[in-house]
Every structure is written in structure tokens, then in C-alpha cells.
Design a protein around this motif. Structure first.
Motif, short mmCIF file in Angstrom:
data_model
loop_
_atom_site.label_atom_id
_atom_site.label_comp_id
_atom_site.label_asym_id
_atom_site.label_seq_id
_atom_site.Cartn_x
_atom_site.Cartn_y
_atom_site.Cartn_z
N GLY A 1 0.72 -1.26 -0.04
CA GLY A 1 -0.02 -0.17 0.04
C GLY A 1 0.67 1.36 0.13
O GLY A 1 0.43 2.23 0.63
N GLN A 2 1.94 1.26 -0.53
CA GLN A 2 3.01 2.37 -0.86
C GLN A 2 2.37 3.64 -1.46
O GLN A 2 2.55 4.64 -1.47
CB GLN A 2 4.05 2.06 -0.93
CG GLN A 2 5.00 1.49 0.00
CD GLN A 2 6.58 1.52 -0.80
OE1 GLN A 2 6.70 0.70 -1.82
NE2 GLN A 2 7.46 2.11 -0.20
N CYS A 3 1.55 3.31 -2.46
CA CYS A 3 1.28 4.22 -3.58
C CYS A 3 -0.28 4.53 -3.65
O CYS A 3 -0.90 3.61 -3.73
CB CYS A 3 1.70 3.68 -5.29
SG CYS A 3 3.49 3.36 -5.12
N MET A 4 -0.56 5.74 -3.65
CA MET A 4 -1.98 5.98 -3.62
C MET A 4 -2.11 7.14 -4.95
O MET A 4 -1.60 8.19 -4.92
CB MET A 4 -2.38 6.85 -2.26
CG MET A 4 -2.31 5.98 -1.19
SD MET A 4 -2.99 6.48 0.52
CE MET A 4 -1.56 7.88 0.76
N LEU A 5 -3.13 6.64 -5.50
CA LEU A 5 -3.59 7.60 -6.95
C LEU A 5 -4.95 8.02 -6.69
O LEU A 5 -5.89 7.39 -6.36
CB LEU A 5 -3.61 6.64 -7.97
CG LEU A 5 -3.97 7.44 -9.39
CD1 LEU A 5 -3.02 8.68 -9.51
CD2 LEU A 5 -3.83 6.43 -10.62
N MET A 6 -5.00 9.39 -6.33
CA MET A 6 -6.29 10.12 -6.18
C MET A 6 -6.77 10.62 -7.58
O MET A 6 -6.00 11.36 -8.20
CB MET A 6 -6.34 10.96 -4.99
CG MET A 6 -7.68 11.52 -4.91
SD MET A 6 -7.76 12.50 -3.24
CE MET A 6 -6.55 13.81 -3.59
N VAL A 7 -8.10 10.62 -7.77
CA VAL A 7 -8.58 11.12 -8.90
C VAL A 7 -9.71 11.99 -8.47
O VAL A 7 -10.62 11.78 -7.89
CB VAL A 7 -9.23 10.24 -9.92
CG1 VAL A 7 -9.80 10.79 -11.21
CG2 VAL A 7 -8.21 8.78 -10.27
N ASN A 8 -9.62 13.22 -8.94
CA ASN A 8 -10.68 14.22 -8.75
C ASN A 8 -11.52 14.42 -9.71
O ASN A 8 -10.98 14.71 -10.77
CB ASN A 8 -9.93 15.59 -8.53
CG ASN A 8 -9.22 15.59 -7.31
OD1 ASN A 8 -9.64 15.13 -5.90
ND2 ASN A 8 -7.86 16.12 -7.22
N ALA A 9 -12.90 13.94 -9.58
CA ALA A 9 -13.99 13.88 -10.57
C ALA A 9 -14.98 14.90 -10.21
O ALA A 9 -15.26 15.19 -9.05
CB ALA A 9 -14.30 12.51 -10.72
N ALA A 10 -15.43 15.52 -11.27
CA ALA A 10 -16.46 16.57 -11.13
C ALA A 10 -17.87 15.88 -10.87
O ALA A 10 -18.77 16.88 -10.46
CB ALA A 10 -16.51 17.17 -12.48
N ASP A 11 -17.96 14.72 -11.29
CA ASP A 11 -19.51 14.21 -11.09
C ASP A 11 -19.44 12.73 -10.87
O ASP A 11 -18.34 12.20 -10.97
CB ASP A 11 -20.38 14.53 -12.37
CG ASP A 11 -19.73 13.88 -13.76
OD1 ASP A 11 -19.25 12.72 -13.78
OD2 ASP A 11 -19.74 14.74 -14.64
N ALA A 12 -20.55 12.26 -10.80
CA ALA A 12 -20.62 10.59 -10.23
C ALA A 12 -20.09 9.64 -11.44
O ALA A 12 -19.48 8.67 -11.30
CB ALA A 12 -21.95 10.35 -9.77
N ALA A 13 -20.65 10.12 -12.55
CA ALA A 13 -20.31 9.39 -13.79
C ALA A 13 -18.88 9.07 -14.15
O ALA A 13 -18.18 8.07 -14.42
CB ALA A 13 -21.09 9.72 -14.76
N THR A 14 -17.98 10.45 -14.01
CA THR A 14 -16.72 10.40 -14.01
C THR A 14 -15.93 9.48 -12.99
O THR A 14 -14.96 8.80 -13.38
CB THR A 14 -16.21 11.89 -14.13
OG1 THR A 14 -16.90 12.64 -15.05
CG2 THR A 14 -14.74 12.20 -14.40
N ALA A 15 -16.48 9.77 -11.73
CA ALA A 15 -16.02 8.96 -10.62
C ALA A 15 -16.04 7.37 -11.14
O ALA A 15 -15.19 6.71 -10.56
CB ALA A 15 -16.53 9.31 -9.34
N ALA A 16 -17.17 6.87 -11.35
CA ALA A 16 -17.41 5.49 -11.81
C ALA A 16 -16.46 5.28 -12.61
O ALA A 16 -16.04 4.04 -12.61
CB ALA A 16 -18.83 5.58 -12.06
N ARG A 17 -16.13 5.96 -13.80
CA ARG A 17 -14.95 5.65 -14.68
C ARG A 17 -14.00 5.47 -14.34
O ARG A 17 -13.17 4.72 -14.59
CB ARG A 17 -15.21 6.85 -16.02
CG ARG A 17 -14.78 6.27 -17.26
CD ARG A 17 -15.17 7.47 -18.41
NE ARG A 17 -13.94 8.37 -18.59
CZ ARG A 17 -14.15 9.56 -18.39
NH1 ARG A 17 -15.24 10.07 -18.41
NH2 ARG A 17 -13.13 10.50 -18.24
N ALA A 18 -13.48 6.55 -13.42
CA ALA A 18 -12.07 6.43 -13.02
C ALA A 18 -12.12 5.17 -11.96
O ALA A 18 -10.99 4.60 -11.92
CB ALA A 18 -11.93 7.49 -12.12
N SER A 19 -13.16 4.73 -11.25
CA SER A 19 -13.00 3.52 -10.38
C SER A 19 -12.82 2.46 -11.37
O SER A 19 -12.04 1.44 -10.82
CB SER A 19 -14.19 3.54 -9.42
OG SER A 19 -14.48 4.46 -8.53
#
Length: 111
Positions: free
Chosen positions: A74-92
Motif C-alpha cells: 500500500g505504498q502508492c496512492m492514486l487519487m482522481v478528482n472527478a467532477a461528477d458521479a459518472a466520471t468517478a465511476a469511470r475512474a473507479s
């Protein structure tokens, strides 16, 4: 304004970089991605870096054999800032495709 954030935890930096590249290729902007690497100066969180693989010291004690295969977790964390739920789901979905783990599930936090 950022409404959603998605985070994935990786054991290997190379895999986290590949996931970041896939997100960029999918249209996510570099400013929406944050890759952090947490290195613990105490050593790996799993492994044999203190005691080695053999319980008895001898002339046959070889560093490469006795201190082989420590595992960083668990050394690496990648965070994605998404503007909406659909974009967040795509990133997930992209992060999951690279084996990212959800930090909330790792911590036992309620969904």
C-alpha cells in the motif's frame, strides 16, 4: 468545483504509474490526478528485513538469501478528482482494472 474523489491503493509504483497513464489516455487531466508514494524509513511492512529467512547465523548466512523478498504494501496512492458521479465511476473502473484497492475497504470504514 470537484464533487467526487476516487482513490486507489497500489503496492507497486509501476502499476500505479500504468493506471495513471490509462486515466490520462481516457481523457482525465493531469491536474485531476495525484500520485503519492509513502515510503517508510523503518522498512517493508511485510517481510523478513529484520530477522532474515534462517533462524541460525552461520558461515552460510548469505544476505541475498536471508533477506530476500520483503514486500511493500500500500505504498502508492492514486487519487482522481472527478467532477461528477459518472466520471468517478469511470475512474473507479480504470483503477480496478489495474488492481487498485479501495482504502476505505482496507481500513474497515463503513461504506
Amino acid at each position: 468545483m470537484i464533487n467526487h474523489a476516487v482513490m486507489g491503493v497500489f503496492d507497486a509504483f509501476d502499476t500505479a504509474q500504468q493506471a495513471r497513464a490509462a486515466l490520462l489516455a481516457d481523457g482525465f487531466g493531469a491536474d485531476a490526478l495525484e500520485l503519492k508514494v509513502h515510503d517508510d524509513e523503518a522498512g517493508p511492512v511485510e517481510g523478513n528485513f529484520l530477522v532474515g529467512n534462517t533462524p541460525v547465523e552461520s558461515e552460510e548466512h548469505v544476505y541475498e538469501r536471508n533477506y530476500a523478498r520483503p514486500v511493500q504494501r500500500g505504498q502508492c496512492m492514486l487519487m482522481v478528482n472527478a467532477a461528477d458521479a459518472a466520471t468517478a465511476a469511470r475512474a473507479s473502473a480504470i483503477l480496478a482494472g489495474f488492481g487498485a484497492r479501495d482504502p476505505d475497504r482496507l481500513s474497515g470504514a463503513p461504506p
